[in-house]
Design a protein around this motif. Structure first.
Motif, PDB file in Angstrom:
ATOM      1  N   HIS A 203       9.407   2.135  -7.921  1.00  0.00           N
ATOM      2  CA  HIS A 203       8.831   1.360  -6.810  1.00  0.00           C
ATOM      3  C   HIS A 203       7.399   1.002  -7.156  1.00  0.00           C
ATOM      4  O   HIS A 203       6.620   1.855  -7.546  1.00  0.00           O
ATOM      5  CB  HIS A 203       8.875   2.170  -5.513  1.00  0.00           C
ATOM      6  CG  HIS A 203       8.851   1.321  -4.277  1.00  0.00           C
ATOM      7  ND1 HIS A 203       7.828   0.426  -3.998  1.00  0.00           N
ATOM      8  CD2 HIS A 203       9.724   1.229  -3.240  1.00  0.00           C
ATOM      9  CE1 HIS A 203       8.093  -0.174  -2.838  1.00  0.00           C
ATOM     10  NE2 HIS A 203       9.228   0.286  -2.356  1.00  0.00           N
TER      11      HIS A 203
ATOM     12  N   PHE B 225       5.384   3.543   2.111  1.00  0.00           N
ATOM     13  CA  PHE B 225       4.940   2.239   1.604  1.00  0.00           C
ATOM     14  C   PHE B 225       4.750   1.325   2.810  1.00  0.00           C
ATOM     15  O   PHE B 225       5.514   1.414   3.779  1.00  0.00           O
ATOM     16  CB  PHE B 225       6.021   1.594   0.716  1.00  0.00           C
ATOM     17  CG  PHE B 225       6.244   2.272  -0.594  1.00  0.00           C
ATOM     18  CD1 PHE B 225       5.405   2.044  -1.676  1.00  0.00           C
ATOM     19  CD2 PHE B 225       7.331   3.126  -0.762  1.00  0.00           C
ATOM     20  CE1 PHE B 225       5.631   2.657  -2.898  1.00  0.00           C
ATOM     21  CE2 PHE B 225       7.557   3.744  -1.983  1.00  0.00           C
ATOM     22  CZ  PHE B 225       6.714   3.514  -3.051  1.00  0.00           C
TER      23      PHE B 225
ATOM     24  N   ARG C  89      11.414   6.019   5.140  1.00  0.00           N
ATOM     25  CA  ARG C  89      10.896   7.388   5.024  1.00  0.00           C
ATOM     26  C   ARG C  89       9.993   7.579   3.806  1.00  0.00           C
ATOM     27  O   ARG C  89       9.453   8.673   3.604  1.00  0.00           O
ATOM     28  CB  ARG C  89      12.057   8.397   4.955  1.00  0.00           C
ATOM     29  CG  ARG C  89      12.815   8.550   6.262  1.00  0.00           C
ATOM     30  CD  ARG C  89      11.960   9.186   7.348  1.00  0.00           C
ATOM     31  NE  ARG C  89      12.689   9.353   8.607  1.00  0.00           N
ATOM     32  CZ  ARG C  89      12.747   8.427   9.556  1.00  0.00           C
ATOM     33  NH1 ARG C  89      12.119   7.272   9.418  1.00  0.00           N
ATOM     34  NH2 ARG C  89      13.426   8.644  10.668  1.00  0.00           N
ATOM     35  N   ALA C  90       9.836   6.566   2.986  1.00  0.00           N
ATOM     36  CA  ALA C  90       8.886   6.661   1.874  1.00  0.00           C
ATOM     37  C   ALA C  90       7.627   5.886   2.288  1.00  0.00           C
ATOM     38  O   ALA C  90       7.733   4.776   2.821  1.00  0.00           O
ATOM     39  CB  ALA C  90       9.486   6.074   0.599  1.00  0.00           C
TER      40      ALA C  90
ATOM     41  N   GLU D 158       0.867  -1.181   0.000  1.00  0.00           N
ATOM     42  CA  GLU D 158       0.000   0.000   0.000  1.00  0.00           C
ATOM     43  C   GLU D 158       0.908   1.236   0.000  1.00  0.00           C
ATOM     44  O   GLU D 158       2.023   1.183   0.507  1.00  0.00           O
ATOM     45  CB  GLU D 158      -0.830  -0.057   1.291  1.00  0.00           C
ATOM     46  CG  GLU D 158      -1.861   1.044   1.447  1.00  0.00           C
ATOM     47  CD  GLU D 158      -2.800   0.747   2.634  1.00  0.00           C
ATOM     48  OE1 GLU D 158      -3.083  -0.432   2.921  1.00  0.00           O
ATOM     49  OE2 GLU D 158      -3.247   1.717   3.258  1.00  0.00           O
ATOM     50  N   HIS D 159       0.447   2.329  -0.567  1.00  0.00           N
ATOM     51  CA  HIS D 159       1.255   3.557  -0.503  1.00  0.00           C
ATOM     52  C   HIS D 159       0.345   4.764  -0.395  1.00  0.00           C
ATOM     53  O   HIS D 159      -0.886   4.627  -0.393  1.00  0.00           O
ATOM     54  CB  HIS D 159       2.211   3.643  -1.703  1.00  0.00           C
ATOM     55  CG  HIS D 159       1.583   4.143  -2.957  1.00  0.00           C
ATOM     56  ND1 HIS D 159       1.999   5.282  -3.617  1.00  0.00           N
ATOM     57  CD2 HIS D 159       0.550   3.661  -3.681  1.00  0.00           C
ATOM     58  CE1 HIS D 159       1.245   5.460  -4.687  1.00  0.00           C
ATOM     59  NE2 HIS D 159       0.370   4.503  -4.761  1.00  0.00           N
ATOM     60  N   TYR D 160       0.952   5.911  -0.242  1.00  0.00           N
ATOM     61  CA  TYR D 160       0.225   7.173  -0.038  1.00  0.00           C
ATOM     62  C   TYR D 160       0.456   8.015  -1.293  1.00  0.00           C
ATOM     63  O   TYR D 160       1.459   8.716  -1.389  1.00  0.00           O
ATOM     64  CB  TYR D 160       0.783   7.838   1.216  1.00  0.00           C
ATOM     65  CG  TYR D 160       0.176   9.142   1.670  1.00  0.00           C
ATOM     66  CD1 TYR D 160      -0.789   9.843   0.937  1.00  0.00           C
ATOM     67  CD2 TYR D 160       0.577   9.688   2.892  1.00  0.00           C
ATOM     68  CE1 TYR D 160      -1.320  11.038   1.403  1.00  0.00           C
ATOM     69  CE2 TYR D 160       0.054  10.884   3.368  1.00  0.00           C
ATOM     70  CZ  TYR D 160      -0.894  11.556   2.621  1.00  0.00           C
ATOM     71  OH  TYR D 160      -1.402  12.734   3.083  1.00  0.00           O
ATOM     72  N   PRO D 161      -0.451   7.899  -2.280  1.00  0.00           N
ATOM     73  CA  PRO D 161      -0.236   8.602  -3.548  1.00  0.00           C
ATOM     74  C   PRO D 161      -0.007  10.102  -3.301  1.00  0.00           C
ATOM     75  O   PRO D 161      -0.696  10.702  -2.479  1.00  0.00           O
ATOM     76  CB  PRO D 161      -1.551   8.378  -4.313  1.00  0.00           C
ATOM     77  CG  PRO D 161      -2.125   7.136  -3.718  1.00  0.00           C
ATOM     78  CD  PRO D 161      -1.732   7.163  -2.264  1.00  0.00           C
ATOM     79  N   GLY D 162       0.940  10.654  -3.973  1.00  0.00           N
ATOM     80  CA  GLY D 162       1.263  12.063  -3.770  1.00  0.00           C
ATOM     81  C   GLY D 162       2.446  12.192  -2.821  1.00  0.00           C
ATOM     82  O   GLY D 162       3.528  12.620  -3.199  1.00  0.00           O
ATOM     83  N   MET D 163       2.252  11.746  -1.581  1.00  0.00           N
ATOM     84  CA  MET D 163       3.358  11.830  -0.618  1.00  0.00           C
ATOM     85  C   MET D 163       4.494  10.902  -1.035  1.00  0.00           C
ATOM     86  O   MET D 163       5.668  11.212  -0.820  1.00  0.00           O
ATOM     87  CB  MET D 163       2.903  11.477   0.799  1.00  0.00           C
ATOM     88  CG  MET D 163       4.041  11.559   1.801  1.00  0.00           C
ATOM     89  SD  MET D 163       3.553  11.305   3.509  1.00  0.00           S
ATOM     90  CE  MET D 163       5.176  11.108   4.269  1.00  0.00           C
TER      91      MET D 163
ATOM     92  N   ARG E 247       6.616  12.568  -3.576  1.00  0.00           N
ATOM     93  CA  ARG E 247       7.261  13.696  -2.923  1.00  0.00           C
ATOM     94  C   ARG E 247       8.426  13.232  -2.035  1.00  0.00           C
ATOM     95  O   ARG E 247       9.514  13.810  -2.068  1.00  0.00           O
ATOM     96  CB  ARG E 247       6.170  14.351  -2.068  1.00  0.00           C
ATOM     97  CG  ARG E 247       6.431  15.675  -1.511  1.00  0.00           C
ATOM     98  CD  ARG E 247       5.163  16.013  -0.705  1.00  0.00           C
ATOM     99  NE  ARG E 247       5.426  17.026   0.275  1.00  0.00           N
ATOM    100  CZ  ARG E 247       5.112  18.296   0.093  1.00  0.00           C
ATOM    101  NH1 ARG E 247       4.515  18.690  -1.000  1.00  0.00           N
ATOM    102  NH2 ARG E 247       5.388  19.185   1.033  1.00  0.00           N
TER     103      ARG E 247
END
Lengths: 83, 150
Positions: free
Chosen positions: B80, B121, B118-119, B50-55, B58
């Protein structure tokens, strides 16, 4: 103020939604956490151990003392596991 | 610098060749590939990322920029994936280009250490017994502190 609050990974599963818009007067992330925790048990459970959580305000990683004045979105999630 | 966050699989060899093409002033290219590892006890059905689209984009851009400030780099590539993957599938790759080998190696190592914690995911492992979110490790934070001191 209206704020988009987002949840990821197990925080999302415990709270039951990926995002919601909340009406809040909270000044800091910590205030928002206390406000949500007082609303319903599912928030209290998800926020019971803040050491296990990370927070981003407007997509920047920050801490629970951070101000949310003027913020558009706040996200709560566990420590990241990329790579 | 090229930062890509995508659900689809990618061809690491083709990406690396494209990254290398035309870099006549770079003497060194280092690449790292991250794969889905099967579990020793219960076979992994699949991994969900899962990830945080946008962040995500960035955060990856910031990490790559930090690497460029710290080392003499000609280019950086980060790819990624998110979504569902099987054991052996490629999750991600980084590549660094530098005039010299040491900068390329150090920057790739730095990128991986930061990208890991720090990314935004999150990995979930799904087996026949159920599913579990992968926990972050203490040594991941320790690795970052070494870069901050060093």
């Amino acid at each position: 103020m209206k704020l988009d609050v987002m949840y990821f990974a197990w925080v999302r599963e415990r709270i039951g939604v990926p995002r919601e818009t909340v009406e809040t007067e909270a000044a800091t992330v910590g205030d928002l956490v206390r406000e949500l925790s007082a609303r319903e048990e599912r928030y209290e459970v998800a926020f019971s151990d803040l050491d296990a959580l990370r927070v981003a305000v407007d997509q920047d990683l920050t801490d629970f003392d951070a101000s949310i004045a003027g913020a558009r979105e706040v996200a709560f999630f566990p420590p990241m596991t990329g790579g | 610098m090229r930062i890509v966050v995508q659900e689809a699989p990618f061809d690491a060899g083709a990406e690396l060749n494209a990254f290398q093409a035309g870099k006549t002033d770079m003497g060194a290219i280092v690449s790292f590939s991250g794969l889905v590892r099967d579990l020793p006890d219960a076979p992994l059905r699949h991994m969900l990322i899962e990830h945080y689209p946008g962040m995500t984009e960035r955060a990856l851009t910031k990490i790559a920029q930090d690497a460029c400030e710290r080392w003499n780099l000609g280019d950086v590539l980060v790819i990624h994936r998110f979504g569902q993957m099987a054991p052996g599938d490629q999750i991600m790759m980084v590549a660094t280009a530098s005039p010299h080998r040491k900068d390329a190696f150090a920057a790739a190592d730095f990128l991986m250490d930061y990208l890991k914690s720090r990314a935004p995911f999150w990995k979930k492992e799904v087996t026949a017994d159920g599913s579990d979110w992968v926990a972050a490790k203490d040594e991941d934070e320790k690795a970052l502190r070494q870069w901050q001191q060093g």
